[in-house]
Design a protein around this motif. Structure first.
Motif, PDB file in Angstrom:
ATOM      1  N   ASP A 285      -8.112  -0.600   3.749  1.00 41.22           N
ATOM      2  CA  ASP A 285      -8.583  -0.979   5.085  1.00 41.22           C
ATOM      3  C   ASP A 285      -7.811  -2.190   5.597  1.00 41.22           C
ATOM      4  N   ARG A 286      -7.461  -3.104   4.692  1.00 41.84           N
ATOM      5  CA  ARG A 286      -6.653  -4.260   5.096  1.00 41.84           C
ATOM      6  C   ARG A 286      -5.260  -3.808   5.515  1.00 41.84           C
ATOM      7  N   VAL A 287      -4.687  -2.855   4.781  1.00 39.86           N
ATOM      8  CA  VAL A 287      -3.384  -2.312   5.160  1.00 39.86           C
ATOM      9  C   VAL A 287      -3.450  -1.746   6.574  1.00 39.86           C
ATOM     10  N   GLU A 288      -4.516  -1.006   6.880  1.00 42.92           N
ATOM     11  CA  GLU A 288      -4.699  -0.407   8.211  1.00 42.92           C
ATOM     12  C   GLU A 288      -4.616  -1.449   9.315  1.00 42.92           C
ATOM     13  N   ARG A 289      -5.162  -2.636   9.049  1.00 41.66           N
ATOM     14  CA  ARG A 289      -5.218  -3.683  10.076  1.00 41.66           C
ATOM     15  C   ARG A 289      -3.944  -4.519  10.148  1.00 41.66           C
ATOM     16  N   LEU A 290      -3.029  -4.328   9.186  1.00 40.27           N
ATOM     17  CA  LEU A 290      -1.844  -5.191   9.106  1.00 40.27           C
ATOM     18  C   LEU A 290      -0.580  -4.350   8.960  1.00 40.27           C
ATOM     19  N   ILE A 291      -0.328  -3.520   9.948  1.00 39.40           N
ATOM     20  CA  ILE A 291       0.859  -2.673   9.936  1.00 39.40           C
ATOM     21  C   ILE A 291       1.830  -3.151  11.017  1.00 39.40           C
ATOM     22  N   ALA A 292       3.052  -3.440  10.600  1.00 38.41           N
ATOM     23  CA  ALA A 292       4.092  -3.846  11.551  1.00 38.41           C
ATOM     24  C   ALA A 292       5.451  -3.708  10.883  1.00 38.41           C
ATOM     25  N   TRP A 293       6.462  -3.578  11.687  1.00 37.11           N
ATOM     26  CA  TRP A 293       7.820  -3.344  11.221  1.00 37.11           C
ATOM     27  C   TRP A 293       8.296  -4.463  10.287  1.00 37.11           C
ATOM     28  N   MET A 294       8.921  -4.077   9.175  1.00 38.08           N
ATOM     29  CA  MET A 294       9.557  -4.987   8.223  1.00 38.08           C
ATOM     30  C   MET A 294       8.564  -5.867   7.462  1.00 38.08           C
ATOM     31  N   THR A 295       7.331  -5.426   7.356  1.00 35.45           N
ATOM     32  CA  THR A 295       6.357  -6.170   6.553  1.00 35.45           C
ATOM     33  C   THR A 295       6.107  -5.444   5.233  1.00 35.45           C
ATOM     34  N   LEU A 296       5.458  -6.150   4.314  1.00 40.02           N
ATOM     35  CA  LEU A 296       5.189  -5.645   2.976  1.00 40.02           C
ATOM     36  C   LEU A 296       3.716  -5.825   2.638  1.00 40.02           C
ATOM     37  N   HIS A 297       3.193  -4.938   1.806  1.00 40.37           N
ATOM     38  CA  HIS A 297       1.835  -5.063   1.284  1.00 40.37           C
ATOM     39  C   HIS A 297       1.895  -5.020  -0.238  1.00 40.37           C
ATOM     40  N   ALA A 298       1.270  -5.993  -0.885  1.00 42.68           N
ATOM     41  CA  ALA A 298       1.133  -5.978  -2.337  1.00 42.68           C
ATOM     42  C   ALA A 298      -0.256  -5.455  -2.682  1.00 42.68           C
ATOM     43  N   LEU A 299      -0.307  -4.373  -3.461  1.00 43.50           N
ATOM     44  CA  LEU A 299      -1.558  -3.699  -3.761  1.00 43.50           C
ATOM     45  C   LEU A 299      -1.670  -3.443  -5.260  1.00 43.50           C
ATOM     46  N   PRO A 300      -2.888  -3.456  -5.798  1.00 41.18           N
ATOM     47  CA  PRO A 300      -3.064  -3.066  -7.199  1.00 41.18           C
ATOM     48  C   PRO A 300      -2.804  -1.582  -7.380  1.00 41.18           C
ATOM     49  N   GLN A 301      -2.568  -1.177  -8.610  1.00 36.25           N
ATOM     50  CA  GLN A 301      -2.232   0.217  -8.878  1.00 36.25           C
ATOM     51  C   GLN A 301      -3.322   1.160  -8.391  1.00 36.25           C
ATOM     52  N   SER A 302      -4.596   0.778  -8.549  1.00 39.71           N
ATOM     53  CA  SER A 302      -5.690   1.652  -8.119  1.00 39.71           C
ATOM     54  C   SER A 302      -5.623   1.939  -6.626  1.00 39.71           C
ATOM     55  N   ALA A 303      -5.246   0.937  -5.812  1.00 44.64           N
ATOM     56  CA  ALA A 303      -5.140   1.139  -4.367  1.00 44.64           C
ATOM     57  C   ALA A 303      -3.930   1.993  -4.025  1.00 44.64           C
ATOM     58  N   LEU A 304      -2.819   1.802  -4.736  1.00 41.59           N
ATOM     59  CA  LEU A 304      -1.630   2.612  -4.487  1.00 41.59           C
ATOM     60  C   LEU A 304      -1.906   4.079  -4.792  1.00 41.59           C
ATOM     61  N   GLU A 305      -2.636   4.335  -5.859  1.00 39.07           N
ATOM     62  CA  GLU A 305      -2.965   5.715  -6.205  1.00 39.07           C
ATOM     63  C   GLU A 305      -3.948   6.317  -5.206  1.00 39.07           C
ATOM     64  N   ALA A 306      -4.859   5.475  -4.665  1.00 39.86           N
ATOM     65  CA  ALA A 306      -5.803   5.961  -3.655  1.00 39.86           C
ATOM     66  C   ALA A 306      -5.100   6.230  -2.329  1.00 39.86           C
TER      67      ALA A 306
END
Length: 371
Positions: free
Chosen positions: A288-309
């Motif tokens: 849900d945080r990723v959904e609110r923070l999407i923009a060109w040339m940005t990065l998201h650091a996520l735990p493995q469980s979130a990446l798999e989800a």
């Protein structure tokens, strides 16, 4: 780079890629190598970078056997606990750099980075941070390594020196536009020194991370105690408001004449990394945080469980940061009416972030000693 079949139900991943968003693994440790999960995440295009954190390594030491052999060797050859810790995290980073090298090469250094940190009690001593960081980078000895430096105390001074020595820097403990602007200025000055020494600006890379999770948690607690009738509507908004303001500053930095002179020599943008260091955060909250923070040339650091989800998620709704500066400013006014000045709170959040790093480092020292 070896290709694998497209993961099932990965529309969300391809939407993020189309928006220029990259994903990093935020709870990396050696167990992710021994069980093959990092290799799978990289091959499936889910991960283009990793963050090695002391807390994740300490947990893995008690939950896996991945560190046993090296700990046994170090216990007889390296008496210093601090030296053992550096040896462990350097080995972790070296292996991760190798796993991400195909990404690093294929993207010409835009992706494929590994971030690791130094002992956090050095924040008051720029020279000590510089020396420890350079030594750690030499221990890893890979072109795609970044050294994590907090933007507190003498951190930015040390970051500037590292950049001038062509060591990649990941600036952390940033919770305000003002501190972010200082990190940008540090990067620009570092690039200038690199060029003055006869090297191309492309020889150095930096990124800045904002811990959106802890920012939201801290402000939410203050809102719960506010008598302002609008406080409830602001719950969970501090992180995205700050991110929108910081992203606007990022866009301004890339539009200024100073940057245009640097990019002409091959300088890379100092990218923004959104993260949450809350280990108990659910995958759904992270996405849900990723959904609110999407923009060109940005990065998201996520735990493995979130990446798999993420590969099971239906999709996202495109850019959610660009063009939102006006709404963010209005939200700042609303926070102030509720008695919360985000810029003033940022200093407390910086100090708390460093304390968490110190506690995590102590936990890792204890785990190494016990091992």
């Amino acid at each position: 780079m070896t290709t694998r079949p497209r993961p099932k139900h990965s529309d969300a991943l391809y939407q993020l890629t189309a928006e220029g968003v990259g994903l990093w693994l935020d709870d990396y440790h050696r167990g992710r190598l021994t069980d093959g999960s990092l290799e799978r995440l990289v091959a499936d295009g889910l991960v283009g970078g990793v963050v090695s954190r002391p807390a994740a390594v300490a947990r893995a030491m008690s939950g896996t056997t991945a560190y046993r052999d090296q700990l046994n060797r170090l216990s007889s050859a390296t008496p210093s606990m601090e030296e053992r810790v550096y040896a462990l995290i350097a080995e972790d980073a070296r292996a991760a750099c190798t796993a991400l090298e195909p990404v690093f090469r294929a993207t010409q250094g835009m992706h494929g980075w590994v971030s690791l940190g130094i002992e956090p009690r050095l924040t008051a001593d720029a020279e000590a941070m510089l020396n420890h960081s350079r030594r750690l980078a030499e221990m890893v000895d890979r072109p795609n390594v970044l050294i994590r430096i907090p933007a507190v105390g003498r951190g930015l001074a040390a970051a500037g020196e590292l950049l001038a020595h062509r060591v990649g820097v990941h600036v952390t403990s940033v919770f305000s536009v003002q501190r972010y602007a200082e990190a940008v200025d540090t990067y620009f000055r570092g690039l200038e020194r690199v060029m003055a020494d006869g090297h191309a600006a492309s020889a150095v890379t930096s990124l800045v991370s904002l811990d959106i999770g802890h920012l939201d948690t801290s402000v939410n607690a203050l809102l719960d105690g506010s008598a302002d009738p609008c406080a409830a509507a602001l719950h969970g908004q501090a992180g995205v408001v700050t991110a929108r303001l910081v992203y606007r500053r990022y866009e301004e930095s890339l539009g200024c004449p100073h940057w245009r002179s640097l990019v002409a020599d091959g300088a890379r943008p100092q990218r923004l990394l959104w993260t949450s260091e809350n280990a108990r955060e659910s995958p759904r909250t992270a996405l849900d945080r990723v959904e609110r923070l999407i923009a060109w040339m940005t990065l998201h650091a996520l735990p493995q469980s979130a990446l798999e989800a993420l590969v099971r998620r239906e999709g996202f709704h495109g850019d959610t940061l660009s063009g939102e500066h006006g709404s963010a400013c209005r939200a700042l006014d609303a926070f102030e009416r509720a008695g919360i000045v985000l810029d003033s709170l940022a200093r407390d959040l910086e100090a708390a972030a460093v304390e968490r790093e110190r506690a995590a480092w102590d936990e890792l020292l204890t785990a190494v000693q016990a091992g």
